[in-house]
Write a protein that holds these residues in place. Sequence first.
Motif, PDB file in Angstrom:
ATOM      1  N   ALA A   6      -2.236  15.379 -80.534  1.00  0.00           N
ATOM      2  CA  ALA A   6      -1.245  14.490 -79.922  1.00  0.00           C
ATOM      3  C   ALA A   6      -0.536  15.183 -78.769  1.00  0.00           C
ATOM      4  O   ALA A   6      -0.268  14.593 -77.728  1.00  0.00           O
ATOM      5  CB  ALA A   6      -0.245  14.035 -80.987  1.00  0.00           C
ATOM      6  N   GLY A   7      -0.247  16.483 -78.934  1.00  0.00           N
ATOM      7  CA  GLY A   7       0.413  17.220 -77.863  1.00  0.00           C
ATOM      8  C   GLY A   7      -0.467  17.346 -76.630  1.00  0.00           C
ATOM      9  O   GLY A   7       0.004  17.241 -75.490  1.00  0.00           O
ATOM     10  N   ASP A   8      -1.778  17.565 -76.817  1.00  0.00           N
ATOM     11  CA  ASP A   8      -2.704  17.646 -75.682  1.00  0.00           C
ATOM     12  C   ASP A   8      -2.748  16.324 -74.921  1.00  0.00           C
ATOM     13  O   ASP A   8      -2.785  16.299 -73.678  1.00  0.00           O
ATOM     14  CB  ASP A   8      -4.102  18.008 -76.189  1.00  0.00           C
ATOM     15  CG  ASP A   8      -4.155  19.442 -76.739  1.00  0.00           C
ATOM     16  OD1 ASP A   8      -3.234  20.222 -76.399  1.00  0.00           O
ATOM     17  OD2 ASP A   8      -5.105  19.747 -77.480  1.00  0.00           O
ATOM     18  N   ALA A   9      -2.754  15.214 -75.629  1.00  0.00           N
ATOM     19  CA  ALA A   9      -2.794  13.906 -74.974  1.00  0.00           C
ATOM     20  C   ALA A   9      -1.528  13.667 -74.151  1.00  0.00           C
ATOM     21  O   ALA A   9      -1.580  13.181 -73.016  1.00  0.00           O
ATOM     22  CB  ALA A   9      -2.963  12.807 -76.022  1.00  0.00           C
ATOM     23  N   GLN A  42       0.388  15.943 -72.882  1.00  0.00           N
ATOM     24  CA  GLN A  42       0.365  16.843 -71.730  1.00  0.00           C
ATOM     25  C   GLN A  42      -0.549  16.293 -70.629  1.00  0.00           C
ATOM     26  O   GLN A  42      -0.230  16.371 -69.434  1.00  0.00           O
ATOM     27  CB  GLN A  42      -0.104  18.230 -72.162  1.00  0.00           C
ATOM     28  CG  GLN A  42      -0.030  19.273 -71.047  1.00  0.00           C
ATOM     29  CD  GLN A  42      -0.427  20.644 -71.543  1.00  0.00           C
ATOM     30  OE1 GLN A  42      -0.860  20.803 -72.682  1.00  0.00           O
ATOM     31  NE2 GLN A  42      -0.268  21.636 -70.695  1.00  0.00           N
ATOM     32  N   ALA A  43      -1.679  15.704 -71.012  1.00  0.00           N
ATOM     33  CA  ALA A  43      -2.586  15.114 -70.031  1.00  0.00           C
ATOM     34  C   ALA A  43      -1.927  13.945 -69.305  1.00  0.00           C
ATOM     35  O   ALA A  43      -2.053  13.782 -68.081  1.00  0.00           O
ATOM     36  CB  ALA A  43      -3.878  14.654 -70.727  1.00  0.00           C
ATOM     37  N   VAL A  44      -1.194  13.110 -70.073  1.00  0.00           N
ATOM     38  CA  VAL A  44      -0.485  11.982 -69.448  1.00  0.00           C
ATOM     39  C   VAL A  44       0.558  12.487 -68.469  1.00  0.00           C
ATOM     40  O   VAL A  44       0.729  11.964 -67.364  1.00  0.00           O
ATOM     41  CB  VAL A  44       0.150  11.104 -70.539  1.00  0.00           C
ATOM     42  CG1 VAL A  44       1.055  10.040 -69.899  1.00  0.00           C
ATOM     43  CG2 VAL A  44      -0.931  10.430 -71.378  1.00  0.00           C
ATOM     44  N   ALA A  45       1.291  13.541 -68.859  1.00  0.00           N
ATOM     45  CA  ALA A  45       2.320  14.095 -67.982  1.00  0.00           C
ATOM     46  C   ALA A  45       1.706  14.664 -66.703  1.00  0.00           C
ATOM     47  O   ALA A  45       2.227  14.472 -65.599  1.00  0.00           O
ATOM     48  CB  ALA A  45       3.115  15.163 -68.725  1.00  0.00           C
ATOM     49  N   LEU A  46       0.582  15.357 -66.853  1.00  0.00           N
ATOM     50  CA  LEU A  46      -0.096  15.913 -65.678  1.00  0.00           C
ATOM     51  C   LEU A  46      -0.592  14.800 -64.749  1.00  0.00           C
ATOM     52  O   LEU A  46      -0.502  14.903 -63.514  1.00  0.00           O
ATOM     53  CB  LEU A  46      -1.265  16.803 -66.121  1.00  0.00           C
ATOM     54  CG  LEU A  46      -0.894  18.131 -66.779  1.00  0.00           C
ATOM     55  CD1 LEU A  46      -2.145  18.852 -67.267  1.00  0.00           C
ATOM     56  CD2 LEU A  46      -0.120  19.017 -65.794  1.00  0.00           C
ATOM     57  N   THR A  47      -1.105  13.720 -65.320  1.00  0.00           N
ATOM     58  CA  THR A  47      -1.564  12.584 -64.510  1.00  0.00           C
ATOM     59  C   THR A  47      -0.405  11.956 -63.737  1.00  0.00           C
ATOM     60  O   THR A  47      -0.528  11.611 -62.557  1.00  0.00           O
ATOM     61  CB  THR A  47      -2.226  11.528 -65.404  1.00  0.00           C
ATOM     62  OG1 THR A  47      -3.321  12.129 -66.108  1.00  0.00           O
ATOM     63  CG2 THR A  47      -2.742  10.362 -64.574  1.00  0.00           C
ATOM     64  N   ALA A  48       0.741  11.808 -64.404  1.00  0.00           N
ATOM     65  CA  ALA A  48       1.921  11.248 -63.741  1.00  0.00           C
ATOM     66  C   ALA A  48       2.382  12.151 -62.597  1.00  0.00           C
ATOM     67  O   ALA A  48       2.729  11.686 -61.503  1.00  0.00           O
ATOM     68  CB  ALA A  48       3.042  11.045 -64.754  1.00  0.00           C
ATOM     69  N   GLN A  49       2.375  13.466 -62.860  1.00  0.00           N
ATOM     70  CA  GLN A  49       2.770  14.396 -61.802  1.00  0.00           C
ATOM     71  C   GLN A  49       1.795  14.340 -60.630  1.00  0.00           C
ATOM     72  O   GLN A  49       2.207  14.399 -59.454  1.00  0.00           O
ATOM     73  CB  GLN A  49       2.832  15.820 -62.365  1.00  0.00           C
ATOM     74  CG  GLN A  49       3.963  16.050 -63.363  1.00  0.00           C
ATOM     75  CD  GLN A  49       3.943  17.448 -63.936  1.00  0.00           C
ATOM     76  OE1 GLN A  49       3.077  18.253 -63.602  1.00  0.00           O
ATOM     77  NE2 GLN A  49       4.893  17.742 -64.812  1.00  0.00           N
TER      78      GLN A  49
END
Length: 213
Positions: A36-39, A41-48
Amino acid sequence: MTEETPDFDEKPDVPSGSDDAEPKAAPSEEEAAAPAGDAQQAVALTAQLDQARTALDERTGDLQRLQAEYQNYRRRVERDRVAVKEVAVAGLLSELLPVLDDVGRARDHGELVGGFKSVAESLETVVAKLGLQQFGKEGEPFDPTIHEALMHSYAPDVTETTCVAILQPGYRIGERTIRPARVAVAEPQPGAAPAAAKEEKADDEESGGTEEV
């Protein structure tokens, strides 16, 4: 005497894989939360990344607008520079027009000789290099935008208002008129038939005659 055999508690064999086998350890909370944490983090990176792309597009648009404004500024400066130069040259040449008129009158009267002739020709060469052009010829149609009529008369041999004498030549630089040509004009005689009509009538009379019946 009967010998007694001591009693031993015998433990039955337990097959591997039975329910009594040691149970496996349950996954820890950290291990369960890792996917869940990896997912997240991926969403946050995509937003950035999306924010960075948006900022880049905005900065690119700003840069393009600045470049366009700078090009427009350079064109305005160049136009202003050319206009200022033309005005300065026109002002200088306007002051020389009386001298050029004197040179023209001296030439018409055969007085342009000797050293005066050399100086006059050098002056005419210099002003020609600066773009000064003389205009105005006898026989050309009168144009109020480039001609100034100082004398007026009627003539039977003209079909429109015509410059019949150049009293003072006109001068221009490119499309800018420094001084209009001052001319004498003649208009068709009032009531006179146009020359074309006269020629047509004369042709009819020459080719005409009695018609044969």
